[in-house]
Design a protein around this motif. Structure first.
Motif, PDB file in Angstrom:
ATOM      1  N   SER A 243      -6.786   0.118   2.747  1.00 28.56           N
ATOM      2  CA  SER A 243      -5.305   0.911   3.674  1.00 28.56           C
ATOM      3  C   SER A 243      -5.159   2.092   2.240  1.00 28.56           C
TER       4      SER A 243
ATOM      5  N   THR B 227       0.683  -0.938   0.420  1.00 23.83           N
ATOM      6  CA  THR B 227      -0.086  -0.502   0.111  1.00 23.83           C
ATOM      7  C   THR B 227       0.887   1.169   0.149  1.00 23.83           C
TER       8      THR B 227
ATOM      9  N   ASP C 109      -3.319  -1.946  -6.141  1.00 23.28           N
ATOM     10  CA  ASP C 109      -2.924  -2.346  -4.821  1.00 23.28           C
ATOM     11  C   ASP C 109      -3.413  -3.599  -3.883  1.00 23.28           C
TER      12      ASP C 109
ATOM     13  N   ASP D  66      -7.613  -4.483  -2.476  1.00 23.57           N
ATOM     14  CA  ASP D  66      -7.567  -5.300  -0.773  1.00 23.57           C
ATOM     15  C   ASP D  66      -8.703  -4.921   0.244  1.00 23.57           C
TER      16      ASP D  66
HETATM   17 MG   LIG Z   1      -1.787  -3.604   1.778  1.00 21.01          MG
END
Ligand SMILES: [Mg+2]
Ligand SMILES: Nc1ncnc2c1ncn2[C@@H]1O[C@H](COP(=O)(O)OP(=O)(O)O)[C@@H](O)[C@H]1O
Length: 304
Positions: free
Chosen positions: A43, A16, A136, A39
């Motif tokens: 994040s 991230t 990501d 994800d």
């Molecule tokens: Mg991450």
């Protein structure tokens, strides 16, 4: 035509951090950039300290963010199947299949298929609009391995289409309904077309860059080597490695000095193990990576 970069690697290594910092770097250089998180922990919202959701959200000049929720996508996906099914099947069978679909909703395979479809949709639809797209990925779910799917599934789709065509052909001879378009065939052909498109964008256009993030530690080197070999077997070359959390040079505490010596060894091993990969090095910083520190990390992506 967007350059598309995927960041993979184990949990907590700095995916991230790297994908967000890399996006900031491109955006600062005037490239219109889309940062996409797959994800479910999402994040990128935490690092950027703002709410980014399932709709594309402006983060700053030239930088946009999007968070894909595999569970939400899976429910859309299953509902689409339910809709399609209604046009082709009898009610008795539909009831039965609905029960199976409810079970499928929570299976990881469904999440992966739905995630793949969503990523494909974004890449196909946004490829012209953005200069750079950065993904990501989640440590679980093998997002990078999903990229090997189009090549594999295209042939499989072709054989399904062929089979369906012969079934439809026979039914038509029996029922004399020549002019109706077969809904199953339509779905299959649409999927095959999508696989073809995504394969072309990702592989033929040289637009794809896969990167792995790792920390300078022994186990990580072996694991990264294996993961790279798996992808390269499918002609998906890994272009660069990000080595994250490198200790500072100046250390006076004996414990950290010893750690630094070990780290130097691992850094040498990384250079020898991956001679053809570009290495992007990021130091360990003395605070968490948040909105006020992420820009300093972006500087390490100067030529990347
Ligand atoms: Mg991450
Ligand atoms: N170079 C670094 N220096 C200091 N902290 C870091 C660094 N890279 C990552 N972190 C911290 O480590 C944690 C995991 O990083 P993150 O980028 O979220 O990893 P991943 O996405 O691979 O799980 C986060 O709390 C982040 O702030």
């Amino acid at each position: 035509m967007a350059k598309t970069i995927f960041y993979g690697g184990k949990g907590g290594v700095g995916k991230t951090t790297s994908s967000t910092a890399n996006s900031i770097h491109f955006a600062a250089n005037g490239q219109k950039t889309l940062l996409i998180s797959t994800d479910p922990a999402h994040s990128i919202s935490d690092v950027l300290e703002m709410k980014i959701g399932k709709d594309i959200t402006k983060v700053r000049d030239n930088l946009y963010g999007l968070e894909i929720d595999p569970e939400y996508e899976a429910s859309l996906y299953i509902n689409k199947i339910r809709q399609n099914m209604k046009t082709i099947l009898s009610n008795v069978i539909i009831d039965e299949i609905n029960t199976q679909l409810d079970a499928a909703m929570v299976s990881p395979g469904t999440h992966e298929s739905a995630l793949f479809d969503k990523m494909a949709e974004i890449i196909i639809e946004k490829f012209e609009e953005y200069d750079v797209m950065i993904f990501d990925t989640a440590p679980t779910g093998h997002t990078l391995r999903l990229l090997t799917l189009p090549g594999l599934l295209e042939n499989w789709m072709a054989s399904l289409i062929k089979k369906r065509k012969s079934i439809v052909g026979m039914n038509r001879m029996l029922s004399k309904k020549y002019d109706e378009k077969d809904p199953v065939l339509e779905i299959l052909e649409k999927r095959q077309q999508r696989f073809g498109e995504i394969k072309k964008i990702l592989l033929d256009g040289n637009a794809l860059a896969l990167r792995f993030v790792l920390n300078p530690e022994q186990l990580a080197i072996e694991e990264t080597k294996k993961a790279i070999a798996q992808l390269e077997k499918f002609n998906l070359p890994v272009e660069a490695l990000v080595i994250n959390r490198i200790l500072p040079e100046e250390l006076d505490n004996p414990f950290w000095k010893k750690k630094k010596e070990q780290e130097k060894l691992y850094l040498e091993i990384i250079e020898k193990t991956f001679p053809n990969k570009r290495l992007i090095r990021i130091p360990l910083i003395d605070s968490d990576i948040r909105k006020n520190t992420i820009d300093s990390i972006a500087e390490y992506f100067q030529d990347a």
